[in-house]
Design an enzyme around this catalytic site. Structure first.
Site, PDB file in Angstrom:
ATOM      1  N   TYR A 151       0.839  -1.207   0.000  1.00  0.00           N
ATOM      2  CA  TYR A 151       0.000   0.000   0.000  1.00  0.00           C
ATOM      3  C   TYR A 151       0.872   1.255   0.000  1.00  0.00           C
ATOM      4  O   TYR A 151       0.731   2.123  -0.858  1.00  0.00           O
ATOM      5  CB  TYR A 151      -0.904  -0.034   1.232  1.00  0.00           C
ATOM      6  CG  TYR A 151      -1.897   1.108   1.316  1.00  0.00           C
ATOM      7  CD1 TYR A 151      -3.031   1.125   0.501  1.00  0.00           C
ATOM      8  CD2 TYR A 151      -1.723   2.150   2.217  1.00  0.00           C
ATOM      9  CE1 TYR A 151      -3.954   2.162   0.589  1.00  0.00           C
ATOM     10  CE2 TYR A 151      -2.637   3.191   2.309  1.00  0.00           C
ATOM     11  CZ  TYR A 151      -3.758   3.195   1.492  1.00  0.00           C
ATOM     12  OH  TYR A 151      -4.670   4.220   1.583  1.00  0.00           O
ATOM     13  N   GLU A 153       4.179   1.777  -0.564  1.00  0.00           N
ATOM     14  CA  GLU A 153       5.065   1.978  -1.711  1.00  0.00           C
ATOM     15  C   GLU A 153       4.269   2.116  -3.008  1.00  0.00           C
ATOM     16  O   GLU A 153       4.676   2.832  -3.920  1.00  0.00           O
ATOM     17  CB  GLU A 153       6.082   0.835  -1.828  1.00  0.00           C
ATOM     18  CG  GLU A 153       7.030   0.738  -0.635  1.00  0.00           C
ATOM     19  CD  GLU A 153       8.077   1.866  -0.575  1.00  0.00           C
ATOM     20  OE1 GLU A 153       7.872   2.946  -1.161  1.00  0.00           O
ATOM     21  OE2 GLU A 153       9.103   1.653   0.074  1.00  0.00           O
ATOM     22  N   VAL A 193      -9.760   1.221  12.711  1.00  0.00           N
ATOM     23  CA  VAL A 193      -9.966   1.323  14.155  1.00  0.00           C
ATOM     24  C   VAL A 193     -11.318   1.943  14.516  1.00  0.00           C
ATOM     25  O   VAL A 193     -11.990   1.468  15.448  1.00  0.00           O
ATOM     26  CB  VAL A 193      -8.782   2.058  14.829  1.00  0.00           C
ATOM     27  CG1 VAL A 193      -8.720   3.538  14.453  1.00  0.00           C
ATOM     28  CG2 VAL A 193      -8.819   1.883  16.324  1.00  0.00           C
ATOM     29  N   SER A 195     -14.236   2.008  12.831  1.00  0.00           N
ATOM     30  CA  SER A 195     -15.358   1.078  12.609  1.00  0.00           C
ATOM     31  C   SER A 195     -15.259  -0.109  13.563  1.00  0.00           C
ATOM     32  O   SER A 195     -16.273  -0.539  14.142  1.00  0.00           O
ATOM     33  CB  SER A 195     -15.413   0.630  11.149  1.00  0.00           C
ATOM     34  OG  SER A 195     -14.137   0.318  10.667  1.00  0.00           O
ATOM     35  N   GLY A 213      -1.932   0.880  23.164  1.00  0.00           N
ATOM     36  CA  GLY A 213      -2.919   1.939  22.897  1.00  0.00           C
ATOM     37  C   GLY A 213      -2.348   3.341  22.989  1.00  0.00           C
ATOM     38  O   GLY A 213      -3.089   4.317  22.925  1.00  0.00           O
ATOM     39  N   ARG A 217      -3.296   8.678  16.253  1.00  0.00           N
ATOM     40  CA  ARG A 217      -3.783   8.956  14.907  1.00  0.00           C
ATOM     41  C   ARG A 217      -4.606  10.234  14.981  1.00  0.00           C
ATOM     42  O   ARG A 217      -5.084  10.628  16.056  1.00  0.00           O
ATOM     43  CB  ARG A 217      -4.701   7.828  14.387  1.00  0.00           C
ATOM     44  CG  ARG A 217      -4.020   6.488  14.114  1.00  0.00           C
ATOM     45  CD  ARG A 217      -3.041   6.538  12.966  1.00  0.00           C
ATOM     46  NE  ARG A 217      -2.516   5.218  12.628  1.00  0.00           N
ATOM     47  CZ  ARG A 217      -1.477   4.648  13.247  1.00  0.00           C
ATOM     48  NH1 ARG A 217      -0.867   5.257  14.250  1.00  0.00           N
ATOM     49  NH2 ARG A 217      -1.054   3.463  12.857  1.00  0.00           N
ATOM     50  N   ASP A 279       3.414  -0.873  12.534  1.00  0.00           N
ATOM     51  CA  ASP A 279       2.296   0.022  12.854  1.00  0.00           C
ATOM     52  C   ASP A 279       2.880   1.390  13.255  1.00  0.00           C
ATOM     53  O   ASP A 279       3.660   1.474  14.202  1.00  0.00           O
ATOM     54  CB  ASP A 279       1.518  -0.581  14.029  1.00  0.00           C
ATOM     55  CG  ASP A 279       0.129  -0.006  14.164  1.00  0.00           C
ATOM     56  OD1 ASP A 279      -0.811  -0.632  13.660  1.00  0.00           O
ATOM     57  OD2 ASP A 279      -0.007   1.069  14.780  1.00  0.00           O
ATOM     58  N   PRO A 280       2.543   2.456  12.528  1.00  0.00           N
ATOM     59  CA  PRO A 280       3.145   3.756  12.865  1.00  0.00           C
ATOM     60  C   PRO A 280       2.827   4.190  14.294  1.00  0.00           C
ATOM     61  O   PRO A 280       1.707   4.006  14.777  1.00  0.00           O
ATOM     62  CB  PRO A 280       2.508   4.709  11.838  1.00  0.00           C
ATOM     63  CG  PRO A 280       2.113   3.836  10.694  1.00  0.00           C
ATOM     64  CD  PRO A 280       1.705   2.532  11.319  1.00  0.00           C
ATOM     65  N   ARG A 283       0.840   9.969  14.242  1.00  0.00           N
ATOM     66  CA  ARG A 283       0.377  10.548  12.981  1.00  0.00           C
ATOM     67  C   ARG A 283      -0.378  11.829  13.280  1.00  0.00           C
ATOM     68  O   ARG A 283      -1.329  11.822  14.064  1.00  0.00           O
ATOM     69  CB  ARG A 283      -0.619   9.611  12.360  1.00  0.00           C
ATOM     70  CG  ARG A 283      -0.396   8.810  11.147  1.00  0.00           C
ATOM     71  CD  ARG A 283       0.434   9.270  10.077  1.00  0.00           C
ATOM     72  NE  ARG A 283       1.124   8.170   9.438  1.00  0.00           N
ATOM     73  CZ  ARG A 283       0.523   7.067   9.038  1.00  0.00           C
ATOM     74  NH1 ARG A 283      -0.765   6.889   9.186  1.00  0.00           N
ATOM     75  NH2 ARG A 283       1.216   6.136   8.465  1.00  0.00           N
TER      76      ARG A 283
END
Ligand code: NAD
Ligand code: UDP
Length: 326
Positions: A151, A153, A193, A195, A213, A217, A279-280, A283
């Site tokens: 996704y 790249e 996350v 939904s 946690g 984001r 997992d970033p 953000r």
């Protein structure tokens, strides 16, 4: 703003039956344009565009953008691509093909018919960022060989193609980098996350937090995002982007889970699961450029956007099927 006789355009939306695409098609129809929605229904759903199907200025074509498309249009919004990690990782080769071959085909179409074309890029081009918040000038930190790479790249390569078509062929391009967006019509099982948490809370199931946690984001409500995309498309030709579109409010996943539990009045508890690879950690968009050039900024606070999304899921969520006894 409504399109007049002279400003009415033929607009192609690829991925138009998806979550964002369906809202975009609706807004364009409201504005009086002729809309062609192209989708292969990989993650999209006809129900998302059910309200548009009978309209004389709306047309649906089932088509995979990895194959060439021949239509006559003035504008192209290129959104075709699964966006949720579980969907884009299900067939990673197809994900890269959709971003890369899809971009080549849509850019080729734009070149032939002299259309302006906008790419729905993503904050994932920043990967797991060391610069916070992320301005457009940041080149990102992306793993080229991990499970998210198809996704990330793929989208990075699509941006490269857009800018090369612009430089090499003078194409009229626009690139927006979309940060996590949520709202009604998210797929209940798409694993994202917002939904996930809402569906879990409404069903009284534990909310699944990946990791501890503390990762963050920034969540943008869909109406705000669509407004930003429309403004970008009609911005002066010399402004090609990339431009960040997102809501700079930053939340940990733990905070999000607590908000969802509170807003739904659910008795669900929180459960911790392993953090997926790559997992970033954090953000948050720097949206100064969008403010300056497009006069755009998000208007919906997370609490009110979540309330509207919860209402949608309350109305549409199918009852959970009981497990069959053996
Ligand atoms: P979505 O999965 O709901 O929509 C994607 C649509 O593209 C679906 O209707 C799907 O069937 C269609 N599609 C997939 N592959 C295709 C192909 N090969 N040919 C034709 N159609 C195809 O996702 P979304 O959230 O609406 O995202 C739309 C776009 O915005 C995507 O390009 C995504 O990368 C980008 N984006 C979304 C977010 C977000 O938070 N929602 C964030 C960043 C970027
Ligand atoms: N996440 C979570 N529980 C879930 C789904 C996701 O804690 O049930 C986390 C996920 O690990 C990530 C964040 O929520 O840190 C956002 O995930 P999502 O898939 O929505 O978007 P992305 O990671 O692509 O930004």
């Amino acid at each position: 703003m409504k399109a007049g006789r002279d400003s009415r355009m033929r607009v192609l939306v690829t991925g138009g039956a998806g979550f964002l695409g369906s809202f975009l098609c609706e807004r364009l129809i409201e504005q009086g344009h002729d809309v062609i929605c192209v989708d292969n229904f990989y993650t999209g759903d006809k129900r998302n565009i059910a309200g548009l199907l009978g309209k004389p200025n709306f047309e649906l074509i089932r088509h995979d953008v990895t194959f060439p498309l021949y239509v006559e249009v003035d504008r192209i919004f290129n959104l075709a691509c699964p966006a949720s990690p579980i969907h884009y990782q299900r067939d990673p080769v197809q994900t890269t093909k959709t971003s890369v071959h899809g971009a080549i085909n849509m850019l080729g179409l734009a070149k032939r018919v002299k259309a302006r074309i906008l790419q729905a890029s993503t904050s994932e081009v920043y990967g797991d960022p060391e610069v916070h918040p992320q301005p457009e000038s940041y080149w990102g930190r992306v793993n080229p060989v991990g499970p998210r790479s198809c996704y990330d790249e793929g989208k990075r390569c699509a941006e490269t193609l857009f800018f090369d078509y612009h430089r090499q062929h003078g194409l009229d391009i626009k690139v927006v980098r979309i940060f996590n967006t949520y709202g009604p019509r998210m797929h209940p099982n798409d694993g994202r996350v917002v939904s996930n948490f809402i569906v879990q809370a409404l069903r009284g199931e534990p909310l699944t937090i990946y990791g501890d946690g503390s990762q963050t984001r920034s969540f943008c409500y869909v109406d705000d995002l669509i407004e930003g995309m429309l403004r970008m498309m009609e911005s002066p030709a010399e402004f090609v982007g990339p431009v960040n579109l997102g809501n700079p409010g930053e939340f940990t996943m733990l905070q999000l889970a607590e908000m969802v539990i509170c807003l739904t009045g659910s008795s669900s508890r929180i459960e911790f699961h392993p953090l997926p690879q790559d997992d970033p950690r954090q953000r948050r968009p720097d949206i100064a450029l969008a403010g300056e050039v497009l006069g755009w900024g998000p208007e919906t606070q997370l609490g009110s956007g979540l309330a509207k999304t919860i209402e949608f899921f309350e109305e549409t969520l199918p009852p959970k099927r009981a497990k069959l006894s053996r």
